[in-house]
Design an enzyme around this catalytic site. Structure first.
Site, PDB file in Angstrom:
ATOM      1  N   LYS A  56     101.301  44.085 -22.457  1.00  0.00           N
ATOM      2  CA  LYS A  56     100.564  43.272 -21.519  1.00  0.00           C
ATOM      3  C   LYS A  56      99.774  44.128 -20.537  1.00  0.00           C
ATOM      4  CE  LYS A  56     104.512  40.178 -21.434  1.00  0.00           C
ATOM      5  NZ  LYS A  56     105.617  39.647 -20.579  1.00  0.00           N
ATOM      6  N   ASP A 116     101.409  57.797 -21.020  1.00  0.00           N
ATOM      7  CA  ASP A 116     102.508  58.519 -20.384  1.00  0.00           C
ATOM      8  C   ASP A 116     102.812  59.745 -21.248  1.00  0.00           C
ATOM      9  OD1 ASP A 116     104.594  59.161 -18.719  1.00  0.00           O
ATOM     10  OD2 ASP A 116     105.952  57.651 -19.502  1.00  0.00           O
ATOM     11  N   PHE A 165     106.644  56.457 -11.168  1.00  0.00           N
ATOM     12  CA  PHE A 165     106.518  55.185 -11.875  1.00  0.00           C
ATOM     13  C   PHE A 165     105.532  54.302 -11.117  1.00  0.00           C
ATOM     14  CE2 PHE A 165     107.589  51.329 -14.106  1.00  0.00           C
ATOM     15  CZ  PHE A 165     107.769  51.811 -15.390  1.00  0.00           C
TER      16      PHE A 165
HETATM   17  P1  IMP Z   1     103.999  56.478 -23.760  1.00  0.00           P
HETATM   18  O1  IMP Z   1     104.252  56.075 -25.187  1.00  0.00           O
HETATM   19  O2  IMP Z   1     105.073  57.390 -23.213  1.00  0.00           O
HETATM   20  O3  IMP Z   1     102.621  57.049 -23.553  1.00  0.00           O
HETATM   21  O4  IMP Z   1     104.149  55.149 -22.887  1.00  0.00           O
HETATM   22  C1  IMP Z   1     103.080  54.300 -22.725  1.00  0.00           C
HETATM   23  C2  IMP Z   1     103.479  52.947 -22.186  1.00  0.00           C
HETATM   24  O5  IMP Z   1     104.622  53.012 -21.308  1.00  0.00           O
HETATM   25  C3  IMP Z   1     102.351  52.413 -21.335  1.00  0.00           C
HETATM   26  O6  IMP Z   1     101.379  51.747 -22.102  1.00  0.00           O
HETATM   27  C4  IMP Z   1     103.083  51.500 -20.379  1.00  0.00           C
HETATM   28  O7  IMP Z   1     103.263  50.224 -20.983  1.00  0.00           O
HETATM   29  C5  IMP Z   1     104.423  52.175 -20.186  1.00  0.00           C
HETATM   30  N1  IMP Z   1     104.451  52.984 -18.969  1.00  0.00           N
HETATM   31  C6  IMP Z   1     104.494  54.336 -18.876  1.00  0.00           C
HETATM   32  N2  IMP Z   1     104.508  54.749 -17.601  1.00  0.00           N
HETATM   33  C7  IMP Z   1     104.465  53.617 -16.848  1.00  0.00           C
HETATM   34  C8  IMP Z   1     104.442  53.388 -15.424  1.00  0.00           C
HETATM   35  O8  IMP Z   1     104.435  54.309 -14.566  1.00  0.00           O
HETATM   36  N3  IMP Z   1     104.410  52.077 -15.044  1.00  0.00           N
HETATM   37  C9  IMP Z   1     104.390  51.037 -15.924  1.00  0.00           C
HETATM   38  N4  IMP Z   1     104.396  51.211 -17.254  1.00  0.00           N
HETATM   39  C10 IMP Z   1     104.435  52.495 -17.717  1.00  0.00           C
END
Ligand code: IMP
Ligand code: MG
Length: 205
Positions: A56, A116, A165
């Site tokens: 979302k 992230d 976060f």
């Molecule tokens: P990744 O696979 O580690 O790059 O995680 C990506 C997903 O994790 C993002 O699309 C977000 O949905 C969620 N995410 C990562 N960091 C945050 C944050 O600081 N706040 C909210 N959602 C996050």
């Protein structure tokens, strides 16, 4: 009507979460998103890009970005879950809502809220590339300074952000704060780490 809607609530506490520290203001976000839209408009002149949003978290960014692109665009959305117990994704991703449109021959722009680790992005890129788009680029509002993806795949990005976060402008913690007009650092009132919605076993990003 309640008070002036342009005034962000501050400080803001929901349950044990407090989002009082603004990292990117609403005014800055709007300017940055407009600039990204202009860049995409110039780069895709004469084409009709297909914006693919990851639900979302990307919904608000995608909505503003699309209005900043002066081209005929189409929209599609996908929703993914990641397995694992931490706030950080495990990279094991499952598509829980797939696209409606055929990507073959399309100029696809994948729109993400935040990169992230980049594991989700790597998975999604593989999945989308397998559908034979004419082109695939990534547009991410936020990118962690210590992400682990190849820089060359990050074509459009809003801001580099530290490892705190973050919530607001579509991003949540336990589904809260998505409607904030700015991006804030969230603090949790216990020694538990904040749980993003994607942090639970099999929950939607
Ligand atoms: P990744 O696979 O580690 O790059 O995680 C990506 C997903 O994790 C993002 O699309 C977000 O949905 C969620 N995410 C990562 N960091 C945050 C944050 O600081 N706040 C909210 N959602 C996050
Ligand atoms: Mg996301």
């Amino acid at each position: 009507m309640a008070s002036d809607s342009s005034a962000a609530p501050d400080p803001l506490t929901v349950g044990r979460y407090t989002a009082s520290s603004v990292l990117v203001s609403a005014v800055d976000l709007q300017a940055r998103v407009r600039a990204l839209g202009e860049e995409i408009t110039a780069d895709y002149a004469g084409r009709e890009p297909l914006l693919v949003g990851v639900l979302k978290g990307a919904f608000m960014f995608m909505s503003d970005l699309a209005r900043a692109i002066d081209l005929p665009v189409e929209f599609d959305f996908m929703a993914v879950s990641s397995y694992g117990h931490s706030t950080r994704s495990s990279g094991v991703v499952r598509i829980v809502k797939d696209l409606d449109l055929d990507l073959a021959g399309r100029d696809v722009i994948l729109v993400e809220d935040i990169i992230d680790s980049g594991l989700t992005l790597n998975y999604l890129r593989r999945s989308l590339l397998a559908r034979n788009p004419a082109s695939l680029e990534v547009c991410a509002l936020l990118v962690r300074e210590n992400h682990k993806v190849d820089e060359s795949i990050l074509r459009y990005e809003g801001y580099r952000v530290p490892s705190d976060f973050l919530v607001g402008y579509g991003l949540d913690v336990d589904e809260k704060f998505r409607n904030l007009p700015d991006v804030r650092i969230v603090k949790v009132a216990s020694d538990e780490a904040p749980q993003g919605s994607e942090g639970e076993v099999e929950s939607a990003a």
